[in-house]
Design a protein around this motif. Structure first.
Motif, short mmCIF file in Angstrom:
data_model
loop_
_atom_site.label_atom_id
_atom_site.label_comp_id
_atom_site.label_asym_id
_atom_site.label_seq_id
_atom_site.Cartn_x
_atom_site.Cartn_y
_atom_site.Cartn_z
N MET A 130 -5.45 -0.59 4.10
CA MET A 130 -5.05 -1.94 3.71
C MET A 130 -4.06 -1.91 2.55
SD MET A 130 -8.72 -3.92 4.08
CE MET A 130 -8.08 -5.46 3.47
N VAL A 131 -4.30 -1.00 1.59
CA VAL A 131 -3.38 -0.89 0.45
C VAL A 131 -2.02 -0.39 0.91
CG1 VAL A 131 -2.93 0.33 -1.72
CG2 VAL A 131 -5.22 -0.54 -1.24
N VAL A 132 -2.03 0.62 1.77
CA VAL A 132 -0.77 1.18 2.27
C VAL A 132 0.01 0.15 3.07
CG1 VAL A 132 0.20 2.89 3.85
CG2 VAL A 132 -1.55 3.57 2.21
N MET A 133 -0.70 -0.71 3.80
CA MET A 133 -0.03 -1.72 4.63
C MET A 133 0.35 -2.97 3.85
SD MET A 133 -2.26 -1.52 8.16
CE MET A 133 -1.26 -2.81 8.91
N TYR A 134 -0.01 -3.03 2.59
CA TYR A 134 0.29 -4.21 1.78
C TYR A 134 1.78 -4.59 1.79
CZ TYR A 134 0.63 -7.34 -2.22
OH TYR A 134 0.90 -8.42 -3.03
N PRO A 135 2.72 -3.63 1.77
CA PRO A 135 4.15 -4.00 1.80
C PRO A 135 4.54 -4.88 2.99
CG PRO A 135 3.93 -1.72 1.15
CD PRO A 135 2.56 -2.18 1.55
N ILE A 136 3.79 -4.81 4.09
CA ILE A 136 4.07 -5.70 5.22
C ILE A 136 3.85 -7.15 4.80
CG2 ILE A 136 3.23 -6.45 7.48
CD1 ILE A 136 4.73 -4.04 7.92
N PHE A 137 2.75 -7.40 4.10
CA PHE A 137 2.46 -8.75 3.62
C PHE A 137 3.56 -9.22 2.67
CE2 PHE A 137 0.69 -11.14 -0.01
CZ PHE A 137 0.38 -12.32 0.63
N VAL A 138 3.99 -8.35 1.76
CA VAL A 138 5.03 -8.73 0.80
C VAL A 138 6.34 -9.05 1.52
CG1 VAL A 138 6.37 -7.99 -1.21
CG2 VAL A 138 3.95 -7.39 -1.03
N ILE A 175 0.62 4.15 -3.33
CA ILE A 175 0.76 4.77 -2.01
C ILE A 175 0.87 6.28 -2.06
CG2 ILE A 175 2.32 4.97 -0.02
CD1 ILE A 175 2.76 1.95 -0.21
N PRO A 176 1.67 6.89 -2.95
CA PRO A 176 1.72 8.36 -2.99
C PRO A 176 0.37 8.99 -3.29
CG PRO A 176 3.59 7.44 -4.17
CD PRO A 176 2.67 6.29 -3.86
N VAL A 177 -0.41 8.38 -4.19
CA VAL A 177 -1.73 8.91 -4.51
C VAL A 177 -2.64 8.84 -3.28
CG1 VAL A 177 -3.77 8.63 -5.98
CG2 VAL A 177 -1.48 8.26 -6.93
N ILE A 178 -2.63 7.68 -2.63
CA ILE A 178 -3.45 7.50 -1.42
C ILE A 178 -3.00 8.46 -0.32
CG2 ILE A 178 -3.96 5.87 0.44
CD1 ILE A 178 -3.92 3.65 -1.66
N TRP A 179 -1.71 8.68 -0.23
CA TRP A 179 -1.14 9.60 0.77
C TRP A 179 -1.69 11.00 0.56
CZ3 TRP A 179 4.90 10.03 1.52
CH2 TRP A 179 5.18 10.75 2.67
N ASN A 199 -5.84 9.36 9.01
CA ASN A 199 -4.69 9.87 9.76
C ASN A 199 -3.59 8.81 9.89
OD1 ASN A 199 -5.82 12.41 10.18
ND2 ASN A 199 -6.84 11.78 12.08
N ALA A 200 -4.02 7.55 10.06
CA ALA A 200 -3.04 6.47 10.14
C ALA A 200 -2.29 6.32 8.82
CB ALA A 200 -3.74 5.16 10.50
N VAL A 201 -2.99 6.52 7.70
CA VAL A 201 -2.33 6.48 6.40
C VAL A 201 -1.30 7.60 6.29
CG1 VAL A 201 -2.67 6.81 3.92
CG2 VAL A 201 -4.25 5.36 5.21
N VAL A 202 -1.69 8.81 6.68
CA VAL A 202 -0.79 9.97 6.58
C VAL A 202 0.45 9.77 7.44
CG1 VAL A 202 -0.57 12.44 7.03
CG2 VAL A 202 -2.68 11.55 6.03
N ARG A 203 0.26 9.24 8.66
CA ARG A 203 1.40 9.06 9.57
C ARG A 203 2.39 8.01 9.07
NH1 ARG A 203 -2.62 8.96 13.51
NH2 ARG A 203 -2.33 6.71 13.71
N ASN A 204 1.87 6.97 8.44
CA ASN A 204 2.73 5.82 8.12
C ASN A 204 3.07 5.65 6.65
OD1 ASN A 204 2.78 4.46 10.88
ND2 ASN A 204 0.59 4.61 10.53
N ALA A 205 2.48 6.48 5.78
CA ALA A 205 2.65 6.29 4.34
C ALA A 205 4.11 6.35 3.91
CB ALA A 205 1.82 7.32 3.57
N GLU A 206 4.88 7.26 4.49
CA GLU A 206 6.28 7.40 4.08
C GLU A 206 7.07 6.12 4.35
OE1 GLU A 206 10.16 10.34 4.81
OE2 GLU A 206 8.27 10.68 5.89
N GLY A 207 6.90 5.57 5.54
CA GLY A 207 7.61 4.34 5.87
C GLY A 207 7.18 3.18 4.99
N PHE A 208 5.86 3.07 4.74
CA PHE A 208 5.37 1.98 3.89
C PHE A 208 5.81 2.16 2.44
CE2 PHE A 208 2.13 1.25 7.30
CZ PHE A 208 2.48 -0.06 7.55
N LEU A 209 5.94 3.41 2.00
CA LEU A 209 6.43 3.65 0.64
C LEU A 209 7.87 3.18 0.50
CD1 LEU A 209 6.06 4.81 -2.18
CD2 LEU A 209 6.70 7.06 -1.27
N ILE A 210 8.69 3.49 1.50
CA ILE A 210 10.08 3.02 1.48
C ILE A 210 10.12 1.50 1.47
CG2 ILE A 210 12.23 2.93 2.81
CD1 ILE A 210 11.55 5.75 3.83
#
Length: 255
Positions: A130-138, A175-179, A199-210
């Motif tokens: 949920m934290v990693v996906m937060y940028p979608i909400f923003v 996000i980097p810490v969670i990654w 695994n979903a966090v690992v796969r998508n963290a880079e894109g969500f960080l950007i």
């Protein structure tokens, strides 16, 4: 009036969340006596935590922590306040809702995995996701709220920019810490249902960080350039960043 307040603030949320999560528990159809006892124990712990945080909320609003004993009377005094962040009634209801959600999710995880450790890990994985996906909400806030307010030259645009900048900065740092933590946990021999979220966090963290960086850039530019750069130039810059957000979201969803 006091009885009505107690019902609406405390009793009704407990009944509502119990019914919602109860429906899920019945659907899973694996309820045991041990699980029911642990769920009841978790509820007691959550209630204790809720009282602690409600006392801190009262202190924040100028009362003493010991005034938690007469919180019904205090809420009655604030009952006509707007339901907005920063007001006592809102803060109390938000605190209660958050605790009940945590209780329900923990109990559901425990029912699913039948193991306290795996239930907690599944809850942590869900929180990480949920934290990693937060940028979608923003990004939604940018397109639905910030840009329209900016082009309408509303004063509230500055509030939107500030919200976007501050929360996106936090997510960019988190996000980097969670990654890293999720990458470590994903190597463990845990059940697949637990590892799926990590695994979903690992796969998508880079894109969500950007995406989070773009969100933060959008917010800070909106705050600091609005009075220093011409309106047309700033509009082009802000719109370009917002479009870049959409391309980033698209690239994440295609993975």
């Amino acid at each position: 009036m006091k009885g009505k307040i107690i019902f609406e603030i405390f009793v009704f949320p407990v009944v509502l969340f119990s019914m919602v999560f109860g429906f899920v528990w019945v659907k899973l159809d694996v309820i045991t006596r041990e699980w029911a006892l642990i769920t009841a124990f978790l509820f007691v712990l959550v209630m204790g935590s809720m009282v602690f945080f409600l006392a801190r909320i009262l202190e924040k609003h100028g009362y003493r922590k010991s005034d938690i004993k007469r919180i019904g009377e205090i809420l009655e005094e604030h009952w006509d306040e707007p339901w907005d962040s920063g007001y006592l009634k809102h803060d109390v209801q938000e605190c209660i809702a958050h605790h009940l959600i945590i209780w329900g999710l923990l109990s559901t995880s425990l029912l699913w995995f039948h193991d306290v450790f795996f239930a907690i890990m599944a809850f942590v994985g869900l929180a990480f996701l949920m934290v990693v996906m937060y940028p979608i909400f923003v990004t939604m806030v940018v397109w639905i709220l910030a840009l329209p307010l900016y082009f309408l030259k509303s004063r509230r645009a500055e509030d939107a920019f500030e919200f976007i900048a501050e929360t996106s900065l936090v997510s960019t740092l988190a996000i980097p810490v969670i990654w890293v933590v999720s990458s470590y946990i994903s190597t463990k021999n845990y059940p697949e249902d637990v590892l799926r979220m990590f695994n979903a966090v690992v796969r998508n963290a880079e894109g969500f960080l950007i995406l989070s960086i773009l969100n933060a850039l959008f917010g800070f530019l909106g705050i600091y350039l609005s009075r220093r750069v011409g309106g047309r130039i700033l509009a082009i810059i802000m719109l370009s960043i917002a479009v870049a957000m959409l391309f980033t979201v698209w690239s994440i969803l295609r993975i």
